[in-house]
Design an enzyme around this catalytic site. Structure first.
Site, PDB file in Angstrom:
ATOM      1  N   ARG A 193       0.876  -1.176   0.000  1.00  0.00           N
ATOM      2  CA  ARG A 193       0.000   0.000   0.000  1.00  0.00           C
ATOM      3  C   ARG A 193       0.913   1.226   0.000  1.00  0.00           C
ATOM      4  O   ARG A 193       2.060   1.168   0.426  1.00  0.00           O
ATOM      5  CB  ARG A 193      -0.904  -0.015   1.225  1.00  0.00           C
ATOM      6  CG  ARG A 193      -1.848  -1.233   1.257  1.00  0.00           C
ATOM      7  CD  ARG A 193      -3.012  -0.994   2.202  1.00  0.00           C
ATOM      8  NE  ARG A 193      -3.811  -2.185   2.413  1.00  0.00           N
ATOM      9  CZ  ARG A 193      -4.847  -2.550   1.641  1.00  0.00           C
ATOM     10  NH1 ARG A 193      -5.210  -1.822   0.612  1.00  0.00           N
ATOM     11  NH2 ARG A 193      -5.519  -3.645   1.921  1.00  0.00           N
ATOM     12  N   THR A 218      -5.699   1.250  -6.501  1.00  0.00           N
ATOM     13  CA  THR A 218      -4.787   0.924  -7.605  1.00  0.00           C
ATOM     14  C   THR A 218      -5.294   1.469  -8.936  1.00  0.00           C
ATOM     15  O   THR A 218      -4.519   1.972  -9.756  1.00  0.00           O
ATOM     16  CB  THR A 218      -4.650  -0.613  -7.712  1.00  0.00           C
ATOM     17  OG1 THR A 218      -4.279  -1.115  -6.435  1.00  0.00           O
ATOM     18  CG2 THR A 218      -3.630  -1.010  -8.747  1.00  0.00           C
ATOM     19  N   ASP A 221     -13.528  -7.199  -1.541  1.00  0.00           N
ATOM     20  CA  ASP A 221     -14.655  -6.406  -1.049  1.00  0.00           C
ATOM     21  C   ASP A 221     -15.757  -6.219  -2.098  1.00  0.00           C
ATOM     22  O   ASP A 221     -16.865  -5.829  -1.762  1.00  0.00           O
ATOM     23  CB  ASP A 221     -14.176  -5.014  -0.609  1.00  0.00           C
ATOM     24  CG  ASP A 221     -13.429  -5.051   0.713  1.00  0.00           C
ATOM     25  OD1 ASP A 221     -13.283  -6.148   1.264  1.00  0.00           O
ATOM     26  OD2 ASP A 221     -13.001  -3.978   1.170  1.00  0.00           O
ATOM     27  N   GLU A 261     -16.589  -5.673   8.711  1.00  0.00           N
ATOM     28  CA  GLU A 261     -15.662  -4.860   9.517  1.00  0.00           C
ATOM     29  C   GLU A 261     -15.980  -3.365   9.510  1.00  0.00           C
ATOM     30  O   GLU A 261     -15.683  -2.653  10.455  1.00  0.00           O
ATOM     31  CB  GLU A 261     -14.219  -5.075   9.059  1.00  0.00           C
ATOM     32  CG  GLU A 261     -13.956  -4.620   7.638  1.00  0.00           C
ATOM     33  CD  GLU A 261     -12.482  -4.677   7.265  1.00  0.00           C
ATOM     34  OE1 GLU A 261     -12.201  -4.718   6.065  1.00  0.00           O
ATOM     35  OE2 GLU A 261     -11.614  -4.678   8.151  1.00  0.00           O
ATOM     36  N   ILE A 307      -9.701 -15.499   4.760  1.00  0.00           N
ATOM     37  CA  ILE A 307     -10.622 -15.581   3.609  1.00  0.00           C
ATOM     38  C   ILE A 307      -9.996 -15.027   2.333  1.00  0.00           C
ATOM     39  O   ILE A 307     -10.565 -15.148   1.254  1.00  0.00           O
ATOM     40  CB  ILE A 307     -11.988 -14.894   3.887  1.00  0.00           C
ATOM     41  CG1 ILE A 307     -11.860 -13.369   4.043  1.00  0.00           C
ATOM     42  CG2 ILE A 307     -12.662 -15.497   5.105  1.00  0.00           C
ATOM     43  CD1 ILE A 307     -13.209 -12.654   3.980  1.00  0.00           C
TER      44      ILE A 307
HETATM   45  N1  LIG Z   1      -5.865   8.402  -5.497  1.00  0.00           N
HETATM   46  C1  LIG Z   1      -4.761   7.707  -5.764  1.00  0.00           C
HETATM   47  N2  LIG Z   1      -3.874   8.150  -6.688  1.00  0.00           N
HETATM   48  C2  LIG Z   1      -2.754   7.442  -6.968  1.00  0.00           C
HETATM   49  N3  LIG Z   1      -2.440   6.275  -6.371  1.00  0.00           N
HETATM   50  C3  LIG Z   1      -3.272   5.784  -5.458  1.00  0.00           C
HETATM   51  C4  LIG Z   1      -4.481   6.472  -5.090  1.00  0.00           C
HETATM   52  N4  LIG Z   1      -5.111   5.740  -4.135  1.00  0.00           N
HETATM   53  C5  LIG Z   1      -4.329   4.667  -3.911  1.00  0.00           C
HETATM   54  N5  LIG Z   1      -3.234   4.681  -4.699  1.00  0.00           N
HETATM   55  C6  LIG Z   1      -2.155   3.695  -4.723  1.00  0.00           C
HETATM   56  O1  LIG Z   1      -2.675   2.432  -5.138  1.00  0.00           O
HETATM   57  C7  LIG Z   1      -2.062   1.365  -4.420  1.00  0.00           C
HETATM   58  C8  LIG Z   1      -3.089   0.455  -3.820  1.00  0.00           C
HETATM   59  O2  LIG Z   1      -4.081   1.197  -3.107  1.00  0.00           O
HETATM   60  P1  LIG Z   1      -4.873   0.577  -1.876  1.00  0.00           P
HETATM   61  O3  LIG Z   1      -5.970   1.513  -1.543  1.00  0.00           O
HETATM   62  O4  LIG Z   1      -3.904   0.224  -0.815  1.00  0.00           O
HETATM   63  O5  LIG Z   1      -5.406  -0.821  -2.390  1.00  0.00           O
HETATM   64  P2  LIG Z   1      -6.513  -1.218  -3.469  1.00  0.00           P
HETATM   65  O6  LIG Z   1      -6.022  -0.850  -4.802  1.00  0.00           O
HETATM   66  O7  LIG Z   1      -6.598  -2.676  -3.302  1.00  0.00           O
HETATM   67  O8  LIG Z   1      -7.759  -0.486  -3.091  1.00  0.00           O
HETATM   68  C9  LIG Z   1      -1.152   2.002  -3.383  1.00  0.00           C
HETATM   69  O9  LIG Z   1       0.189   1.858  -3.826  1.00  0.00           O
HETATM   70  C10 LIG Z   1      -1.593   3.451  -3.339  1.00  0.00           C
HETATM   71  O10 LIG Z   1      -0.522   4.333  -3.095  1.00  0.00           O
HETATM   72  O1  LIG Z   2      -4.744  -5.233   6.575  1.00  0.00           O
HETATM   73  P1  LIG Z   2      -4.746  -4.796   5.156  1.00  0.00           P
HETATM   74  O2  LIG Z   2      -3.789  -5.536   4.295  1.00  0.00           O
HETATM   75  O3  LIG Z   2      -4.609  -3.321   5.006  1.00  0.00           O
HETATM   76  O4  LIG Z   2      -6.132  -5.194   4.531  1.00  0.00           O
HETATM   77  C1  LIG Z   2      -7.360  -4.928   5.089  1.00  0.00           C
HETATM   78  C2  LIG Z   2      -8.360  -4.538   4.035  1.00  0.00           C
HETATM   79  O5  LIG Z   2      -8.157  -5.185   2.822  1.00  0.00           O
HETATM   80  C3  LIG Z   2      -9.391  -5.601   2.236  1.00  0.00           C
HETATM   81  O6  LIG Z   2      -9.394  -6.999   2.247  1.00  0.00           O
HETATM   82  C4  LIG Z   2      -9.582  -5.179   0.816  1.00  0.00           C
HETATM   83  O7  LIG Z   2      -8.813  -4.119   0.530  1.00  0.00           O
HETATM   84  P2  LIG Z   2      -8.371  -3.703  -0.946  1.00  0.00           P
HETATM   85  O8  LIG Z   2      -8.955  -4.662  -1.918  1.00  0.00           O
HETATM   86  O9  LIG Z   2      -8.903  -2.340  -1.120  1.00  0.00           O
HETATM   87  O10 LIG Z   2      -6.892  -3.795  -0.937  1.00  0.00           O
HETATM   88  C5  LIG Z   2     -10.455  -4.997   3.132  1.00  0.00           C
HETATM   89  O11 LIG Z   2     -11.572  -5.801   3.225  1.00  0.00           O
HETATM   90  C6  LIG Z   2      -9.738  -4.814   4.422  1.00  0.00           C
HETATM   91  O12 LIG Z   2     -10.240  -3.739   5.139  1.00  0.00           O
HETATM   92 MG   LIG Z   3      -9.406  -0.607  -1.764  1.00  0.00          MG
END
Ligand SMILES: Nc1ncnc2c1ncn2[C@@H]1O[C@H](COP(=O)(O)OP(=O)(O)O)[C@@H](O)[C@H]1O
Ligand SMILES: O=P(O)(O)OC[C@H]1O[C@](O)(COP(=O)(O)O)[C@@H](O)[C@@H]1O
Ligand SMILES: [Mg+2]
Length: 480
Positions: free
Chosen positions: A162, A190, A218, A317, A376
């Protein structure tokens, strides 16, 4: 936002709208094209009309009335007759970002094998450890041999993270390495990151296709039917619910509580509940609830214990965070990606129930709290997710080879489509508690809706629509 390209919208007859994805030729005209070598591939020789017609699009809404406009459409995914890359010239890379999700390795495998077997592409780099891996880590050479059995393992062989999104460093790295196809696998954060990478690539005028593959247990990504890994996560959640049911059923006034992931969207909790039939109450972020008084959770628990002697509660959660904030001091913490870190609703609710029955009801209960958390999602994809992951990966490969860019791939009403980043990133997909799926859940658990009759009457008066109206939710699974 200044400097951000506009979404390509094409209007047609009878209210037809195509929300199109960008193409490399939008900003690099006169790119050469090549015949798609799939036409000589014996595996596909027998397929009638294997190539997707350039005009094929997929309707976002398939339930229509005779007077409805034709509405929004997306470009249909699949192989095109012409491609914009010569096999030998392709340098692809794959990155996985955000939380783990069942099926990640399957997508990686199928991108590598799809590029190799369908298009003869042999240069595929794996980016180590998420976005920051572009500029802070080494890459891994990916070949069909390297990825051969990775789909049997949970997690991602590339690692993930992240935070760490630095657009210009990432695009510098893409440019320096001569990469011309970028496959980005990740969730809502992402895909937002992928959109800004695409914009920067376009601003620099680079001949680089950017394809997003949506990942998250999710299921909070809009437009697409569901995200990969969700099905597996719901299946895994059954094990926790079964355990809670067995424990609860073995004690007098037994209560089993299971907390399931779902930060802002309660899909895992809702589907796990519907699948299980052992759950008496499901609490999700989209449906506020309260504990005390008439129609509250405590009253319902007391009634269920009296009727059945035991009960199971599933809590997402992200549920009840407003309630927790009132009782606990909100810490307002965020993770490295800016996602809010939640308070533990499962522990909190367990404590409140124990306390209420001991102090107020003076009734002995036995409460068991199960938090399967990462169990999960840190598993390989199940059979259905694995097939789905293969289709996603292949659709992404076909799209990039055909010169499309700035898109997320995913099924819309069962048909794989290329969806512009703008549409994927504009909102989060959530359970619509006025849709039929939530009503089904309420009727299967017979739990309180936690909405007072006065609020229901008032909202009905305000929002009265003819009984044949189309439902608001745009996803077929919510509207069956
Ligand atoms: N608004 C954004 N602009 C650019 N990069 C972002 C933004 N939000 C999240 N990211 C980047 O995307 C990656 C994954 O985001 P994260 O929220 O942790 O997981 P997910 O993509 O599973 O929701 C991280 O490296 C984060 O820095
Ligand atoms: O402890 P972590 O790795 O931050 O992940 C927790 C979170 O990741 C999830 O599994 C899904 O998150 P993303 O798919 O946005 O990465 C959520 O349900 C949960 O809140
Ligand atoms: Mg997310």
């Amino acid at each position: 936002m200044a400097g951000v390209s506009q979404m390509k919208i094409v209007n047609g007859a009878a209210g037809y709208v195509l929300e199109d994805v960008p193409h490399l030729t939008d900003y690099i005209p006169h790119l050469p094209t090549y015949p798609n070598q799939l036409q000589d591939n014996p595996a596909y020789a027998g397929v009638k009309q294997y190539f997707v017609n350039v005009d094929d699009t997929v309707a976002q809404k398939i339930v229509v009335h005779n007077s409805s406009p034709r509405g929004t459409h997306f470009r249909r995914a699949g192989p095109r007759q012409k491609v914009y890359f010569k096999s030998d010239d392709v340098r692809a890379c794959i990155v996985t970002c955000g939380g783990l999700c069942p099926g990640l390795n399957t997508v990686i495998r199928e991108i590598v094998c799809g590029l190799y077997h369908m298009y003869g592409v042999t240069k595929v780099l794996g980016i180590d450890g998420g976005y920051r891996g572009f500029y802070a880590k080494n890459t891994i050479n990916l070949t069909p041999k390297v990825v051969d059995d990775i789909h049997k393992r949970g997690g991602t062989i590339l690692g993930t993270s992240r935070g760490g999104h630095d657009t210009s460093k990432i695009v510098d790295s893409i440019q320096d390495r001569g990469i011309n196809q970028v496959y980005i696998i990740g969730g809502d954060g992402t895909q937002k990151g992928a959109a800004v990478i695409y914009e920067e690539i376009r601003r620099r005028g680079l001949n680089v296709a950017v394809a997003g593959i949506p990942k998250t247990i999710d299921n909070d990504i809009p437009v697409i039917d569901r995200s990969f890994g969700f099905d597996t996560a719901v299946e895994e959640a059954q094990r926790a619910i079964n355990a809670a049911h067995v424990e609860a059923g073995s004690f007098e006034n037994g209560i089993g509580i299971v907390k399931l992931m779902g930060r802002h969207s309660g899909f895992i909790a809702m589907y796990a509940t519907l699948a299980s039939r052992d759950v008496d109450c499901c609490l999700i972020p989209e449906s506020p609830f309260y504990l005390e008084g008439k129609g509250g959770l405590f009253e319902f628990i007391k009634r269920r214990l009296k009727e059945n002697g035991h009960m199971v509660i599933v809590v997402a959660e992200g549920a009840g965070q407003d309630l927790l904030a009132k009782y606990l001091q909100s810490m307002n913490q965020q993770d490295a990606s800016g996602n809010s870190l939640l308070q533990d609703v499962g522990l909190w609710i367990s404590h409140k129930i124990n306390d209420h029955f001991a102090r107020v009801q003076k009734m002995a209960i036995t409460l068991k709290y199960i938090d399967p958390t990462y169990m999960i999602r840190a598993v390989p994809g199940n059979a259905s997710d694995n097939v789905y992951c293969s289709l996603l990966a292949q659709s992404a490969v076909h799209g990039a080879m055909a010169g499309y860019t700035g898109f997320t791939v995913g099924p819309v009403n069962g048909r794989h489509s290329y969806i512009p980043f703008e549409r994927i990133n504009e909102r989060q997909n959530q359970v619509v508690i006025t849709d039929r799926m939530w009503a089904r859940l309420l009727s299967s658990t017979n739990q309180p809706s936690f909405i007072s009759p006065r609020v229901v009457a008032e909202s009905k008066k305000k929002q009265y629509k003819p009984p044949t109206q189309l439902l608001d939710g745009d996803r077929c699974e919510n509207n069956h």
